[in-house]
Design an enzyme around this catalytic site. Sequence first.
Site, short mmCIF file in Angstrom:
data_model
loop_
_atom_site.label_atom_id
_atom_site.label_comp_id
_atom_site.label_asym_id
_atom_site.label_seq_id
_atom_site.Cartn_x
_atom_site.Cartn_y
_atom_site.Cartn_z
N GLU A 217 54.46 39.88 41.18
CA GLU A 217 54.08 39.44 39.86
C GLU A 217 55.19 39.43 39.01
O GLU A 217 55.18 40.18 37.88
CB GLU A 217 52.96 41.06 39.50
CG GLU A 217 52.05 41.13 40.70
CD GLU A 217 51.11 42.04 40.31
OE1 GLU A 217 51.24 42.83 39.10
OE2 GLU A 217 49.94 42.24 40.87
N GLU A 336 47.92 39.85 47.69
CA GLU A 336 47.72 41.27 47.51
C GLU A 336 46.52 41.39 46.88
O GLU A 336 46.18 40.75 45.66
CB GLU A 336 48.87 42.02 46.79
CG GLU A 336 48.68 43.54 46.39
CD GLU A 336 49.54 43.96 45.19
OE1 GLU A 336 50.96 43.78 45.60
OE2 GLU A 336 49.13 44.63 44.33
#
Length: 533
Positions: A217, A336
Amino acid sequence: MNFLLLLSLISLRTHGTRTGPDGGWALDPDPVQELDLDLVLEPDLSAVLRRVDPRFLSVTIDASLAAEESFMALLSSSKVRTLSSALSPSFLRFGGTRQDFMKFKPQRRKRNSKNPGESCQQLLPWVVEKQLKMNWTLQQQILIKEDLKRKFKKISFTEVTVDLLNSFSSCCGFNLIFGLNALLRTSENVWNSSNAETLIKYCQSRRYRMNWELGNEPNSFEKKAGIRVDGHQLGLDFLRLRELMSRSGFYRDAGLFGPDVGQPRDHRTDILGGFLQTGAEAVDAVTWHHYYVNGRDTSLEDFLDPEILDTLTSKTNEVMEKVKLLSPTKPIWLGETSSAYGGGAVGLSDTFVAGFMWLDKLGLGATLGLDVVMRQVLVGSGSYHLLDENLDPLPDYWLSLLYKRLVGPEVLKVRKRSGSARSKRVRTYLHCSNEKSYSRGSVTLISMNLNQNPSRISVPLVLSSSSLEAFILQSDRLDSRSVKLNGRLLQMLEDETLPDLRGTRLPPSDLLQLPGFSLNFFVFLDVQAAACL
């Protein structure tokens, strides 16, 4: 009583249903007013709509498990390995927030020449496992406090973590993806690859079959560590990693996946776009993350809200438009994902109700064009895990296992016509059946009923003339950590033995009845669908 419960799943024209003395659904011997028809299915069995990767349902292990390296030994538990092996084939992603605070520090001690991955019988002693599980409860509290404060400690890991991951993945039939630290950077804000080179050289010396990621991220780097990395530079960093892999020889053809951006919002799509412009050629698949709700302020009703479930469509389409514009041939993965971000929703993400988000994501994701969906998390911190603190399977584990056994990679087109106002709360997806479990030509209908009351689905002659097997998942409470398959409680028989997940044969019928708040798989055995032959 189980026989009656299952008979009621096929709605006969001359009978209704009633609630039995144990709360199950039973046949009513007297005709009653028929329930409204909720959905009419019109499947196209002539051709495959699309195919997903055979490892479509994959799993993750959060890097937080290695924050204290001793806990990695839990991956040698006989129970964990039994449960994990049943989910293969699958990718196993090792990564998450703490991967960008981890540094490889080899001990360089003398090692045996034998590859640890070849020794699948070296399992964790029961006494050690018991102590680790007790300690893990305390460790989770430490990790939760770090998450809340957003102050993450730097972590050093040794060959022990790498060896255990390799042993676990190879013994369980997983393809390991190792997440590298992208926050190791030079004064020019370029990725410092020296630590990754050390790790790659070690893995090559052990002949470990591994794939790689870089960073988790990147849109949150500034918030987590005060470092901002734009998509253009991130793409260049990935090219550098691909160069290292090629130079190593052993990892020349290994997979590289990224950039693992959060779901589209604000500048996150800008990071993805910049990355694709410079680094798309480095990766084998484009990865992004998706969660429906904030785990700290969500509710049980959110988990059953079709409008919340439908947000996956808009988010996925936004990512796909960006990728197709800049790199149209790249597969797109959910690198994810789970129900709620922030570690999950306590008392919800680890209970039966979470299955509605999970099963719908699998069905809808495959239909939309995602090739792999990686579930956060197999074992580790948070409330969205598949195995609990005692390493016992939670409802979403059993749901995942059934999906693996019953659903094939071929997605089929099915048109749905509404029969009532409640139809939005009845959701269905159609695949060829898994050829390892069923003969070619059979099809599996994935369905769920988000209504409290039973719902009915009409199927055409091509399906209604076939015998079928029913797999109905229900629970006594939506927030229960237990689940029943066709009325029977699912639990391990012992650490190395799973229960029989046999379905129940039902006669042909043109109407299927779904119990209230149920997750369902119907396998049509005699269809001989052209798309599945």
